[in-house]
Scaffold this active site. Structure first.
Site: not given
Length: 343
Positions: A162, A188, A285
């Site tokens: 991310s 992401h 995540d």
């Protein structure tokens, strides 16, 4: 509560004022200054010492990318770039920006305010905790590692990242040769940017890289990147052949695509024939998915705190027991080859 001091660099008066008004409503944000070009921005940085700067790419007198290249060596601070749909944003990331948001192509004030509150504000808060010193790029020697395939089963490498991940993924995969097993990756990223990011990696790495589509095969020397937007990428095993499926679904851990969704599918489809890598990023995540991979017999790697821009996702994964080997960013490719050669 410590306030996050923010400097806004934006040449549009209307959008600049909207940023000031909307961001300023958040109790954790203090807008210390605004600037319409990099020269005003530099003076404001010296005077106000902001915690985070938002930066438009297209600015008068000097563009945002050139400004970043001149700024970061002297005044390193977390920068969130606001960009239209353009691959220039990746030049900004390479120059030292922490993260970026896609400026919506709308003139509706309510939609713009929604974008500022739900996207930009979140990125600013994440950026305020970023380790900016880890953004200083170091030239890494590309070692000529090789993968010795045993022929017993097909292997796959899964990567998730991310905040700070666009450059971290590049730093890992640029060390891979065309002999590396097929790679699937979730980073992401807003919709539209993943195709440009894939092309950029494809142009700069030895492996072939593309934005994934349902039915794409996972081939040696190739990497498939989950498309940004409203779809999750899953790995599937069809008669012994790895493929991907990109399917619409709700956000998982606040993200779509989600690293957890990818990793959990890899655990089911590949089991002990996989290597999982979790890189820099805020939140958790990918942690549970990486744990599922490890429980299924996969080998797992987490980026260490020293080299992470944001030590969030790898930390959660490590604390869960999902990370088998914790490595500095420059050493992750080496560890990946070493694990593959023992599988």
């Amino acid at each position: 509560m410590r306030l996050i001091k923010v400097l806004i660099v934006e040449d549009s008066i209307v959008f600049r004022e909207l940023l000031v008004q909307t961001l300023g409503r958040d109790p954790s944000i203090q807008i210390v200054a605004t600037a319409k070009d990099p020269f005003e921005a530099r003076d404001a940085i010296v005077k106000y010492k902001p915690d985070v700067m938002t930066l438009d790419v297209e600015l008068p007198r000097m563009n945002g990318i050139e400004f970043l290249r001149k700024l970061m060596p002297q005044y390193p601070l977390p920068v969130v770039v606001i960009s239209s749909l353009s691959d220039k944003v990746f030049d900004a990331m390479s120059a030292g920006a922490v993260d970026f948001v896609a400026k919506p192509a709308v003139s509706n004030r309510m939609q713009l305010e929604d974008f500022i509150k739900n996207e930009l504000l979140v990125k600013i808060k994440i950026a305020s905790s970023a380790q900016v010193s880890n953004l200083r790029r170091k030239t890494m020697i590309q070692k000529q590692q090789t993968f010795t395939h045993t022929g017993k089963k097909e292997h796959v490498v899964a990567i998730g990242a991310s905040t700070g991940g666009t450059e971290a993924i590049f730093d890992v995969v640029k060390q891979f040769g065309t002999d590396i097993p097929g790679i699937v990756a979730t980073q992401h990223m807003p919709p539209g940017f993943t195709a440009m990011y894939a092309k950029r990696l494809n142009d700069q790495c030895r492996i072939a890289v593309k934005e994934a589509q349902t039915g794409d095969r996972v081939l040696p020397g190739h990497m498939l990147i989950a498309p940004g937007g409203d779809m999750h990428m899953h790995l599937v095993n069809v008669n012994g052949v790895y493929q991907v499926e990109c399917k619409k679904g709700p956000r998982v851990n606040g993200h779509c695509p989600s690293v957890d969704v990818l990793f959990e599918s890899v655990a089911k489809a590949a089991g002990s024939a996989a290597v999982g890598i979790i890189l820099t990023g805020m939140g958790g995540d990918g942690a549970k998915g990486l744990l599922a991979m490890r429980k299924a017999g996969a080998r797992t790697i987490g980026q260490d705190e020293l080299t992470c821009v944001v030590y969030g996702m790898p930390k959660v994964a490590y604390d869960l027991g999902a990370v088998e080997f914790q490595e500095k960013l420059p050493d992750i490719a080496d560890r990946t080859y070493a694990l593959l050669n023992r599988m």
